[in-house]
Design an enzyme around this catalytic site. Structure first.
Site, PDB file in Angstrom:
ATOM      1  N   GLU A  66     -11.460   6.267  -1.898  1.00 43.24           N
ATOM      2  CA  GLU A  66     -12.624   5.510  -1.430  1.00 43.24           C
ATOM      3  C   GLU A  66     -12.327   4.807  -0.114  1.00 43.24           C
ATOM      4  OE1 GLU A  66     -14.989   4.271  -5.475  1.00 43.24           O
ATOM      5  OE2 GLU A  66     -13.339   2.975  -4.903  1.00 43.24           O
ATOM      6  N   CYS A  93      -6.155  -6.933  -9.296  1.00 43.74           N
ATOM      7  CA  CYS A  93      -6.686  -5.906  -8.400  1.00 43.74           C
ATOM      8  C   CYS A  93      -6.988  -4.630  -9.183  1.00 43.74           C
ATOM      9  CB  CYS A  93      -5.665  -5.614  -7.302  1.00 43.74           C
ATOM     10  SG  CYS A  93      -6.099  -4.224  -6.249  1.00 43.74           S
ATOM     11  N   CYS A 127      -0.528  -5.649  -8.912  1.00 44.58           N
ATOM     12  CA  CYS A 127      -1.104  -7.002  -8.923  1.00 44.58           C
ATOM     13  C   CYS A 127      -2.183  -7.045 -10.015  1.00 44.58           C
ATOM     14  CB  CYS A 127      -1.700  -7.349  -7.558  1.00 44.58           C
ATOM     15  SG  CYS A 127      -0.503  -7.234  -6.211  1.00 44.58           S
ATOM     16  N   CYS A 157     -13.319  -6.448  -1.815  1.00 40.29           N
ATOM     17  CA  CYS A 157     -11.853  -6.519  -1.848  1.00 40.29           C
ATOM     18  C   CYS A 157     -11.321  -6.334  -3.253  1.00 40.29           C
ATOM     19  CB  CYS A 157     -11.373  -7.874  -1.353  1.00 40.29           C
ATOM     20  SG  CYS A 157     -12.035  -8.333   0.223  1.00 40.29           S
ATOM     21  N   CYS A 168     -12.882  -0.229   6.042  1.00 40.61           N
ATOM     22  CA  CYS A 168     -11.791  -0.593   5.138  1.00 40.61           C
ATOM     23  C   CYS A 168     -11.218   0.713   4.596  1.00 40.61           C
ATOM     24  CB  CYS A 168     -12.330  -1.475   4.011  1.00 40.61           C
ATOM     25  SG  CYS A 168     -11.066  -1.983   2.844  1.00 40.61           S
ATOM     26  N   CYS A 182      -2.086   2.609  -6.449  1.00 36.90           N
ATOM     27  CA  CYS A 182      -1.154   1.661  -5.846  1.00 36.90           C
ATOM     28  C   CYS A 182      -0.085   1.321  -6.861  1.00 36.90           C
ATOM     29  CB  CYS A 182      -1.881   0.381  -5.421  1.00 36.90           C
ATOM     30  SG  CYS A 182      -0.829  -0.792  -4.523  1.00 36.90           S
TER      31      CYS A 182
END
Ligand code: SAH
Length: 368
Positions: A108, A135, A132, A357, A121, A128
Site C-alpha cells: 500500500e 502499529c 511495535c 499513520c 507516503c 515489517c
C-alpha cells in the site's frame, strides 16, 4: 526474565521480483541493452521516458525500434505491480492504492493532496519486522524487502497520477509499511533516483524526502554519511527506556540515548532539523512528566535542531489502545514547547480508509 526479542533484521530473500530498469545502475542498463544489440545512447532515451515522461510502458517509447520493444520490456520493464484498488477520503484529497506484487505480496501507498503540495507516503518493505505493538503493519511481521524498483514504482505511479490531475508530487515520506533503514541499500538507491537531477532521476528536492526510522542508530549514522539533505524522522514515542523497550522493541538494542546521539550526528552532517515522531497513546505515554522529560532530553541532545510531531494514535483493529484525549494532548504539546522544543500535532488524513499513520496492513480480506 526478559522476553526474548522477536526482531528480524535480515529479511528472507525469497520472492524478490524480476529486475527492472530502476534496480540497475547506468552501467548495468547499458550492459543489458548491449545484450539486446542496442547501443549505449538508448539508455539515455529510456531514462528520459521513465524519469521525465513517467512512463513504464515500452510501447509508448516510440523512439525505441519497434522490433526491439518486446525484448526491452522483458529485460528492463517487467510489470512489477498490478493495481488492485484505490480508495479515497478527505473529499478525494487522500487516496490509498493497493497493489499486488509479482509473488502475490500486497503493498500500500497513500497520496495526500494539500493546497500547493502533494505528499506520497511510501512503503519500503512488505510487512515489517520491528514489532511495535501499536502499529498495524508490525503485527504481521516481515514478509520481505521491497526491491529498489518496487519502491521507485510507487513514486512514479503517484507522480503520473498527480500530473494527470494537473498537479505535481512534491514530497515523499518513507512512513508507509516497513522500516526503511532495515532495507538500507535499496532505499538509498531509490532515494537517489527520486532526487536525481539531469536525467538521472525524477528531480525531487532532497529536502522534500523524509526517511522515518524506529531508531537503528548505526544505520542513522551511515545515512548521515551519505551526504544527502533529506529529513530524518525518528519514531521515539517516549523519552524513557523503560517504556520504550516495549513500545518500540528495537530499543532493547539501541536505547534512547544512542538514538538521540545518532540523530544529533545526522542533524550536524545534514544541516537539517530532525523530526521526532510521538504517537500519543492514552494513559501510556501521554503524561505531563513524559512531556517534560521529552522536551528536556531533546533540547539537551539536539538543541534547536529538532521538531516534535505528535501523532494522535490511530487505533488498530484488536488493540485496546486509543488516542489521548484532546485536553491531554494540548497539555502535552504545551509542556514540550515550554522546554524550548517546537512541537506540533500531525493531522490524521486518511483514517477513514485505514490509510493513516500506522494503519497500512494490506489485508485485502479485511476491506473487501
Ligand atoms: N518504520 C518506520 C516507518 C513506519 S510508519 C518508523 O517506525 O518510523 C511511520 C510512523 O507512524 C512511525 O512514527 C510509526 O511509529 C507511526 N505509527 C505506527 N502505528 C501508528 C498508529 N497506530 N498511530 C499513529 N502512529 C503510528
Amino acid at each position: 526474565m526478559a522476553e526474548p526479542l522477536k526482531l528480524n533484521f535480515s529479511a528472507p530473500r525469497r520472492g524478490m521480483p524480476p529486475q527492472h530498469f530502476a534496480d540497475f545502475t547506468v552501467d548495468e542498463r547499458v550492459a543489458k541493452l548491449a545484450e539486446l544489440g542496442l547501443p549505449k545512447f538508448r539508455a539515455k532515451q529510456l531514462a528520459k521516458h521513465y524519469y521525465q515522461h513517467l512512463t513504464n510502458d515500452v510501447e509508448k517509447m516510440t523512439d525505441i525500434p519497434a522490433e526491439k520493444r518486446a525484448a526491452v520490456k522483458e529485460a528492463l520493464f517487467p510489470e512489477l505491480m498490478t493495481p488492485i484498488r484505490q480508495t479515497s477520503t478527505d473529499d478525494g484529497s487522500t487516496t490509498k492504492s493497493l497493489w499486488r506484487l509479482h509473488d502475490g505480496t500486497l503493498l500500500e501507498s497513500v497520496l495526500m493532496r494539500y493546497p500547493g503540495r502533494a505528499t506520497l507516503c511510501i512503503s519500503s518493505q512488505a510487512g515489517c519486522g520491528m514489532a511495535c505493538p501499536f502499529c498495524a503493519t508490525g503485527q504481521g511481521g516481515l514478509d520481505r524487502n521491497l526491491s529498489t524498483a518496487e519502491i521507485v514504482e510507487q513514486f512514479r505511479n503517484a507522480s503520473a497520477q498527480m500530473e494527470a490531475e494537473g498537479g505535481r508530487l512534491s514530497n515523499v515520506v518513507f512512513m508507509g509499511m516497513g522500516e526503511p533503514l532495515a532495507n538500507y541499500k535499496r532505499v538509498m538507491h531509490a532515494v537517489r533516483q527520486i532526487t536525481g537531477q539531469d536525467g538521472e532521476g525524477f528531480g525531487l528536492s532532497q529536502r522534500n524526502v523524509t526517511v522515518s526510522t524506529v531508531g537503528l542508530a548505526p544505520a542513522i549514522r551511515k545515512f548521515a554519511d551519505e551526504g544527502l539533505a533529506c529529513t530524518l524522522a525518528v519514531s521515539l514515542h517516549t523519552p524513557d527506556d523503560e517504556l520504550r523497550d516495549s513500545l518500540v522493541p528495537v530499543n532493547n538494542r539501541w536505547p534512547v540515548s544512542e538514538v538521540l546521539d545518532a540523530a544529533r550526528y545526522y542533524a550536524d552532517k545534514s544541516g537539517r532539523r530532525v523530526s521526532i515522531e510521538y504517537a500519543l497513546i492514552r494513559d501510556k505515554n501521554d503524561q505531563g512528566f513524559r512531556a517534560d522529560m521529552l522536551g528536556r532530553k531533546l533540547h539537551q541532545a539536539l538543541g534547536s535542531k529538532v521538531h516534535v510531531n505528535v501523532i494522535p494514535l490511530n487505533p488498530t483493529p484488536g488493540s485496546e489502545w486509543d488516542a489521548a484525549p484532546k485536553a491531554r494532548q494540548d497539555e502535552f504539546v504545551r509542556r514540550v514547547i515550554a522546554q524550548g522544543v517546537p512541537c506540533t500535532v500531525r493531522d490524521t488524513k486518511g483514517d477513514e480508509i485505514a490509510a493513516a499513520c500506522g494503519q497500512l496492513a494490506a489485508d485485502e480480506r479485511e476491506s473487501a
